[in-house]
Design a protein around this motif. Structure first.
Motif, PDB file in Angstrom:
ATOM      1  N   GLY A 157       0.799  -1.213   0.000  1.00  0.00           N
ATOM      2  CA  GLY A 157       0.000   0.000   0.000  1.00  0.00           C
ATOM      3  C   GLY A 157       0.833   1.264   0.000  1.00  0.00           C
ATOM      4  O   GLY A 157       1.919   1.326  -0.585  1.00  0.00           O
ATOM      5  N   ASP A 158       0.345   2.291   0.709  1.00  0.00           N
ATOM      6  CA  ASP A 158       0.939   3.621   0.625  1.00  0.00           C
ATOM      7  C   ASP A 158       2.309   3.751   1.265  1.00  0.00           C
ATOM      8  O   ASP A 158       2.982   4.765   1.057  1.00  0.00           O
ATOM      9  CB  ASP A 158      -0.014   4.647   1.236  1.00  0.00           C
ATOM     10  N   HIS A 159       2.732   2.783   2.052  1.00  0.00           N
ATOM     11  CA  HIS A 159       4.065   2.829   2.648  1.00  0.00           C
ATOM     12  C   HIS A 159       4.924   1.690   2.108  1.00  0.00           C
ATOM     13  O   HIS A 159       5.731   1.103   2.830  1.00  0.00           O
ATOM     14  CB  HIS A 159       3.962   2.769   4.169  1.00  0.00           C
ATOM     15  N   SER A 160       4.755   1.416   0.844  1.00  0.00           N
ATOM     16  CA  SER A 160       5.496   0.347   0.171  1.00  0.00           C
ATOM     17  C   SER A 160       6.330   0.913  -0.972  1.00  0.00           C
ATOM     18  O   SER A 160       6.106   2.046  -1.420  1.00  0.00           O
ATOM     19  CB  SER A 160       4.522  -0.697  -0.394  1.00  0.00           C
ATOM     20  N   PRO A 161       7.290   0.146  -1.486  1.00  0.00           N
ATOM     21  CA  PRO A 161       8.027   0.578  -2.672  1.00  0.00           C
ATOM     22  C   PRO A 161       7.120   0.880  -3.866  1.00  0.00           C
ATOM     23  O   PRO A 161       7.449   1.751  -4.675  1.00  0.00           O
ATOM     24  CB  PRO A 161       8.955  -0.612  -2.951  1.00  0.00           C
ATOM     25  N   LEU A 162       5.986   0.184  -3.982  1.00  0.00           N
ATOM     26  CA  LEU A 162       5.082   0.478  -5.094  1.00  0.00           C
ATOM     27  C   LEU A 162       4.605   1.918  -5.052  1.00  0.00           C
ATOM     28  O   LEU A 162       4.525   2.595  -6.084  1.00  0.00           O
ATOM     29  CB  LEU A 162       3.874  -0.465  -5.055  1.00  0.00           C
ATOM     30  N   ALA A 163       4.267   2.398  -3.873  1.00  0.00           N
ATOM     31  CA  ALA A 163       3.808   3.782  -3.747  1.00  0.00           C
ATOM     32  C   ALA A 163       4.925   4.764  -4.062  1.00  0.00           C
ATOM     33  O   ALA A 163       4.694   5.822  -4.663  1.00  0.00           O
ATOM     34  CB  ALA A 163       3.262   4.021  -2.343  1.00  0.00           C
ATOM     35  N   ARG A 164       6.149   4.433  -3.661  1.00  0.00           N
ATOM     36  CA  ARG A 164       7.277   5.329  -3.943  1.00  0.00           C
ATOM     37  C   ARG A 164       7.545   5.377  -5.451  1.00  0.00           C
ATOM     38  O   ARG A 164       7.863   6.435  -5.991  1.00  0.00           O
ATOM     39  CB  ARG A 164       8.527   4.839  -3.201  1.00  0.00           C
ATOM     40  N   ILE A 165       7.437   4.233  -6.122  1.00  0.00           N
ATOM     41  CA  ILE A 165       7.618   4.225  -7.580  1.00  0.00           C
ATOM     42  C   ILE A 165       6.527   5.044  -8.244  1.00  0.00           C
ATOM     43  O   ILE A 165       6.776   5.803  -9.196  1.00  0.00           O
ATOM     44  CB  ILE A 165       7.631   2.775  -8.108  1.00  0.00           C
ATOM     45  N   TYR A 166       5.311   4.933  -7.736  1.00  0.00           N
ATOM     46  CA  TYR A 166       4.206   5.745  -8.245  1.00  0.00           C
ATOM     47  C   TYR A 166       4.499   7.231  -8.056  1.00  0.00           C
ATOM     48  O   TYR A 166       4.302   8.046  -8.961  1.00  0.00           O
ATOM     49  CB  TYR A 166       2.915   5.356  -7.525  1.00  0.00           C
ATOM     50  N   ASP A 167       4.991   7.612  -6.869  1.00  0.00           N
ATOM     51  CA  ASP A 167       5.314   9.013  -6.600  1.00  0.00           C
ATOM     52  C   ASP A 167       6.338   9.542  -7.586  1.00  0.00           C
ATOM     53  O   ASP A 167       6.318  10.733  -7.938  1.00  0.00           O
ATOM     54  CB  ASP A 167       5.871   9.161  -5.181  1.00  0.00           C
ATOM     55  N   LEU A 168       7.238   8.671  -8.026  1.00  0.00           N
ATOM     56  CA  LEU A 168       8.301   9.068  -8.954  1.00  0.00           C
ATOM     57  C   LEU A 168       7.893   8.923 -10.419  1.00  0.00           C
ATOM     58  O   LEU A 168       8.716   9.100 -11.312  1.00  0.00           O
ATOM     59  CB  LEU A 168       9.550   8.218  -8.688  1.00  0.00           C
ATOM     60  N   GLU A 169       6.622   8.587 -10.651  1.00  0.00           N
ATOM     61  CA  GLU A 169       6.100   8.367 -12.009  1.00  0.00           C
ATOM     62  C   GLU A 169       6.886   7.263 -12.720  1.00  0.00           C
ATOM     63  O   GLU A 169       7.264   7.376 -13.888  1.00  0.00           O
ATOM     64  CB  GLU A 169       6.109   9.666 -12.816  1.00  0.00           C
ATOM     65  N   GLY A 170       7.107   6.164 -11.984  1.00  0.00           N
ATOM     66  CA  GLY A 170       7.827   5.045 -12.549  1.00  0.00           C
ATOM     67  C   GLY A 170       7.002   4.227 -13.525  1.00  0.00           C
ATOM     68  O   GLY A 170       5.803   4.462 -13.712  1.00  0.00           O
ATOM     69  N   ARG A 171       7.670   3.274 -14.144  1.00  0.00           N
ATOM     70  CA  ARG A 171       7.071   2.376 -15.127  1.00  0.00           C
ATOM     71  C   ARG A 171       7.228   0.928 -14.667  1.00  0.00           C
ATOM     72  O   ARG A 171       8.018   0.619 -13.778  1.00  0.00           O
ATOM     73  CB  ARG A 171       7.753   2.545 -16.479  1.00  0.00           C
ATOM     74  N   VAL A 172       6.468   0.044 -15.305  1.00  0.00           N
ATOM     75  CA  VAL A 172       6.576  -1.386 -15.008  1.00  0.00           C
ATOM     76  C   VAL A 172       6.878  -2.142 -16.295  1.00  0.00           C
ATOM     77  O   VAL A 172       6.212  -1.951 -17.303  1.00  0.00           O
ATOM     78  CB  VAL A 172       5.277  -1.929 -14.378  1.00  0.00           C
TER      79      VAL A 172
END
Length: 266
Positions: A157-172
């Motif tokens: 959730g919001d305190h996970s690496p997924l959220a941090r990647i989202y904050d950085l506008e990352g890609r998958v």
């Protein structure tokens, strides 16, 4: 897949660091991006240098300004009470809880993440988040930000690496795997379904150097996003398998529209 099958799957030439990098650039991976990769080495055919060559190709394309992230999940580090397919005898469970080694980001291997992810978690300079079951490893300028502060509760959730990647506008990047391997969709579930059922979990961790068994709670995750979402994709080739790209603005079902902005997939 055995070695002969991998050679046959590769076709007229082996996959190499250079050829994989060329495929990734053609797909749309660019210097300086933040990219979360889910991967299958066997799906690429025969790769000269195996997982090392794949990681080197990703580094070549992303460059020193880019950040590479891979899952480093260890799903066997959990309460045996919830183990299925297979379960274990009831009298084993207290023994397992008492004797399972504490999760250690430097030592604990991945489980069912594939050869590329297992190789990457020990890559020089890579950092790994501290969750005993769903950790992520990262390398690059944003690695510390992505992997720090990974809470036990609400693991994706919001305190996970997924959220941090989202904050950085990352890609998958889905490299030779299907959509059900895309853990980024779980972030949308956490944000869109705050009242969903929760389940207890447990795992051994280190606290001030001592092993302790800790308990926490997590969302009872579903999988419907994985099964039907296919919108806004661009397809390419990488190794022996097809590839596709989620655009950053790709729609997510309304109840989960605050999830990942977009993804690359191969």
């Amino acid at each position: 897949m055995n070695e002969a099958d991998a050679i046959a799957r590769a076709g007229d030439a082996p996959r190499t660091r250079d050829s994989l990098a060329e495929d990734l650039r053609r797909l749309g991976v660019e210097t300086g991006q933040i990219v979360l990769v889910h991967s299958s080495l066997s799906a690429l055919g025969w790769v000269c240098g195996g997982p090392v060559a794949v990681i080197q190709a990703l580094e070549d394309v992303l460059g020193p300004e880019g950040t590479l992230v891979l899952p480093a999940h260890s799903g066997d580090y959990g309460d045996p009470e919830r183990w299925q397919n297979p379960s274990v005898p009831e009298n084993w469970k207290p023994i397992i809880r008492a004797s399972m080694p504490a999760f250690d980001p430097h030592r604990t291997p991945t489980r069912q993440m594939g050869a590329i992810a297992e190789c990457f978690r020990t890559w020089p300079g890579a950092r790994r988040s501290a969750h005993p079951q769903v950790s992520f490893a990262a390398l690059g300028p944003h690695a510390a930000f992505i992997t720090s502060g990974h809470t036990l509760d609400d693991s994706l959730g919001d305190h996970s690496p997924l959220a941090r990647i989202y904050d950085l506008e990352g890609r998958v990047l889905l490299l030779g795997v299907r959509y059900e391997r895309n853990t980024s969709f779980h972030l949308a579930e956490y944000r869109g379904l705050p009242d969903a059922a929760r389940i207890p979990r447990g795992a051994p961790i280190l606290e001030t150097g001592e092993r302790v068994w800790t308990t926490f709670t997590d969302l009872d995750l579903g999988g419907d996003l994985f099964s039907f979402y296919r919108g806004g994709v661009r397809r390419g080739r990488s190794g022996a398998r097809g590839s596709c790209r989620f655009r950053r603005s790709a729609p997510v079902p309304a109840a989960r529209r605050r999830g990942f902005r977009g993804a690359l997939a191969a």
